[in-house]
Scaffold this active site. Structure first.
Site, PDB file in Angstrom:
ATOM      1  CD  GLU A 104      -2.868  -1.166   2.342  1.00 56.51           C
ATOM      2  OE1 GLU A 104      -4.081  -1.243   2.130  1.00 56.51           O
ATOM      3  OE2 GLU A 104      -2.378  -1.145   3.469  1.00 56.51           O
ATOM      4  CB  CYS A 122       2.723   7.713   3.140  1.00 53.74           C
ATOM      5  SG  CYS A 122       3.188   6.498   4.366  1.00 53.74           S
ATOM      6  CB  CYS A 181       7.207  -4.981   9.168  1.00 50.18           C
ATOM      7  SG  CYS A 181       8.499  -4.131  10.097  1.00 50.18           S
ATOM      8  CB  CYS A 190       6.005  -1.979  16.458  1.00 47.12           C
ATOM      9  SG  CYS A 190       7.723  -1.619  16.086  1.00 47.12           S
ATOM     10  CB  CYS A 208       2.844  -1.289  13.775  1.00 49.68           C
ATOM     11  SG  CYS A 208       2.989  -1.084  11.997  1.00 49.68           S
ATOM     12  N   GLY A 241       6.699  -1.623   6.449  1.00 55.78           N
ATOM     13  CA  GLY A 241       8.081  -2.091   6.479  1.00 55.78           C
ATOM     14  C   GLY A 241       9.048  -1.177   7.208  1.00 55.78           C
ATOM     15  CB  SER A 259       9.928   6.722   9.451  1.00 56.46           C
ATOM     16  OG  SER A 259       9.574   6.501  10.784  1.00 56.46           O
ATOM     17  CB  SER A 287       9.639   5.023  15.406  1.00 54.58           C
ATOM     18  OG  SER A 287       9.109   5.408  14.160  1.00 54.58           O
ATOM     19  CG  LEU A 288      11.933   7.928  21.711  1.00 57.10           C
ATOM     20  CD1 LEU A 288      13.230   7.128  21.680  1.00 57.10           C
ATOM     21  CD2 LEU A 288      12.213   9.359  22.181  1.00 57.10           C
ATOM     22  CG  HIS A 289       6.761   5.057  19.246  1.00 58.67           C
ATOM     23  ND1 HIS A 289       6.395   6.259  18.673  1.00 58.67           N
ATOM     24  CD2 HIS A 289       6.945   4.208  18.204  1.00 58.67           C
ATOM     25  CE1 HIS A 289       6.361   6.129  17.361  1.00 58.67           C
ATOM     26  NE2 HIS A 289       6.691   4.907  17.037  1.00 58.67           N
ATOM     27  CB  CYS A 342       1.041   6.665  10.963  1.00 58.32           C
ATOM     28  SG  CYS A 342       2.196   7.731  10.206  1.00 58.32           S
TER      29      CYS A 342
HETATM   30  N1  SAH Z   1       9.345   0.994  10.397  1.00 55.50           N
HETATM   31  C1  SAH Z   1       9.429   2.419  10.320  1.00 55.50           C
HETATM   32  C2  SAH Z   1       8.502   3.042   9.301  1.00 55.50           C
HETATM   33  C3  SAH Z   1       7.055   2.597   9.251  1.00 55.50           C
HETATM   34  S1  SAH Z   1       5.886   3.216  10.407  1.00 55.50           S
HETATM   35  C4  SAH Z   1       9.219   3.030  11.687  1.00 55.50           C
HETATM   36  O1  SAH Z   1       8.750   2.341  12.572  1.00 55.50           O
HETATM   37  O2  SAH Z   1       9.574   4.177  11.877  1.00 55.50           O
HETATM   38  C5  SAH Z   1       5.790   4.911  10.245  1.00 55.50           C
HETATM   39  C6  SAH Z   1       5.358   5.604  11.549  1.00 55.50           C
HETATM   40  O3  SAH Z   1       4.024   5.230  11.920  1.00 55.50           O
HETATM   41  C7  SAH Z   1       6.237   5.194  12.722  1.00 55.50           C
HETATM   42  O4  SAH Z   1       6.608   6.299  13.493  1.00 55.50           O
HETATM   43  C8  SAH Z   1       5.334   4.276  13.475  1.00 55.50           C
HETATM   44  O5  SAH Z   1       5.736   4.147  14.786  1.00 55.50           O
HETATM   45  C9  SAH Z   1       3.983   4.943  13.291  1.00 55.50           C
HETATM   46  N2  SAH Z   1       2.874   4.087  13.672  1.00 55.50           N
HETATM   47  C10 SAH Z   1       2.820   2.743  13.612  1.00 55.50           C
HETATM   48  N3  SAH Z   1       1.668   2.287  14.122  1.00 55.50           N
HETATM   49  C11 SAH Z   1       0.965   3.379  14.491  1.00 55.50           C
HETATM   50  C12 SAH Z   1      -0.322   3.567  15.089  1.00 55.50           C
HETATM   51  N4  SAH Z   1      -1.108   2.539  15.393  1.00 55.50           N
HETATM   52  N5  SAH Z   1      -0.716   4.820  15.350  1.00 55.50           N
HETATM   53  C13 SAH Z   1       0.060   5.877  15.026  1.00 55.50           C
HETATM   54  N6  SAH Z   1       1.267   5.766  14.461  1.00 55.50           N
HETATM   55  C14 SAH Z   1       1.726   4.538  14.205  1.00 55.50           C
END
Ligand code: SAH
Length: 360
Positions: free
Chosen positions: A95, A108, A115, A119, A122, A162, A194, A217-219, A335
């Protein structure tokens, strides 16, 4: 025997020059081809009017420009973004999402089918990994979205399916083609890759200087909580990641961009800001806060009030932050929501189905 045609999108100028020579043409024909494919976005060999007719005919016999088929018509979401489901030559699907005015004409794109990172929040993680995308497939997402939306894209984010740095070679090759001023000609400053923070790949990035910005991506702000969300944190815990990012900031002389999904009671507390202030010492940083999009993870998004409070604390701590407004949530185009229900072409008979048929 039917010969497999060579796909031209994804080839570098040098590769196209050699290809022209292999077909008995002078080197400059390769350069012309390069310009038609990337700068002029030609969709057929017929359009390449300054190439001799006989050679165009020959080209169409041995090569294809390259396309991605739409597995179904593009879906326009309520807020004007569009989600594309592309079918690859082997029947796998990925996609891409077109986001007008966010800022500029943005797409995007995906770097892998699925992947491996797992996470928790995701949707893509639930698919597992099928394979890396080729350089050609990465670039074709951009060109196809441009064609379908009748636009010239200005910004690219590698935030689809991915982990781009798990497909390092192909992503970097694509970045070079996307930013060549004699080719697709996008600005490196308007491309964001990212990553979850794969430390060895970030080290490599510093050596190679690919033409794009990196976002991390820190979170979460403690190892315990980050590992709970992102298993990759066990391999590269915060101390290790930030040691590399300190060098990275020094190296790029730009603020490091962090993405941070806001999860209620989990990472939106005052102590998280204290922890962030600790990690970000001597690192010029920009925090991009993202609302958590629903993916059935059981995690709860922070409320608007909690986000506002958190932003206030960040500002007081001298940490720059913005809230990224999410688009396409209702239509699962935001995202982390990209998930291909049917990653294969439905008509394709799969190995396990054949096995089922044979069983009594
Ligand atoms: N693998 C890479 C790129 C793909 S995700 C990464 O993790 O950075 C792109 C962004 O979307 C990342 O910052 C990811 O953490 C965020 N993302 C993933 N799941 C999400 C969700 N359920 N809600 C909001 N953002 C999300």
């Amino acid at each position: 025997m039917l010969l497999k045609k060579k796909i031209l999108i994804g080839l570098t100028r040098e590769e196209l020059e050699s290809f022209a020579q292999e077909l008995g043409e002078p080197v400059f024909r390769g350069r012309q081809l390069y310009s038609w494919l990337y700068q002029k976005r030609a969709a057929s060999f017929d359009e390449m009017t300054d190439l001799p007719t006989a050679w165009r005919l020959k080209l169409s016999e041995v090569a294809d420009i390259g396309t991605l088929e739409l597995a179904r018509p593009a879906k326009e979401t309520r807020d004007g973004s569009q989600k594309f489901l592309f079918e690859l030559a082997d029947g796998l699907r990925v996609e891409s999402v077109y986001l007008p005015d966010s800022p500029g004409e943005t797409v995007c794109i995906s770097s892998q089918v699925g992947c491996t990172l797992g996470c928790r929040f995701c949707a893509t993680a639930k698919m597992g990994l099928f394979r890396n995308l080729t350089t050609s497939e990465i670039i074709l997402q951009v060109l196809e979205v441009e064609g379908h939306c009748q636009t010239r894209l200005t910004n690219i984010v590698f935030m689809g399916m991915g982990e781009p740095l798990h497909n390092y070679e192909n992503v970097v090759a694509a970045l070079r083609l996307l930013t060549d001023p004699d080719g697709i000609g996008l600005s490196a400053r308007r491309i964001t890759v990212s990553t979850v923070g794969l430390v060895p790949a970030i080290e490599r990035w510093m050596l190679d200087s690919p033409p794009a910005k990196l976002a991390i991506s820190l979170h979460a702000t403690t190892d315990e909580r980050r590992s709970e969300l992102m298993p990759v944190n066990r391999a590269y815990p915060l101390e290790v990641l930030f040691k590399t990012l300190r060098r990275f900031a020094h190296f790029t002389r730009d603020p490091v961009t962090f993405e941070y999904i806001m999860i209620a009671g989990f990472n939106d507390r005052e102590e998280d800001v204290d922890n962030l202030a600790h990690w970000l010492k001597n690192i010029p940083a920009k925090m991009n806060l993202i609302r958590l999009h629903p993916t059935g993870s059981g995690l709860i998004p922070s409320s608007d009030e909690a986000i506002e409070r958190f932003m206030g604390w960040l500002t007081e701590a001298g940490i720059r932050c913005t809230l990224r407004e999410s688009r396409g949530i209702e239509d699962e185009a935001a995202c982390g929501m990209l998930f291909t229900q049917e990653p294969f072409k439905p008509t394709k008979v799969r190995a396990w189905e054949r096995a089922d048929e044979r069983s009594p």
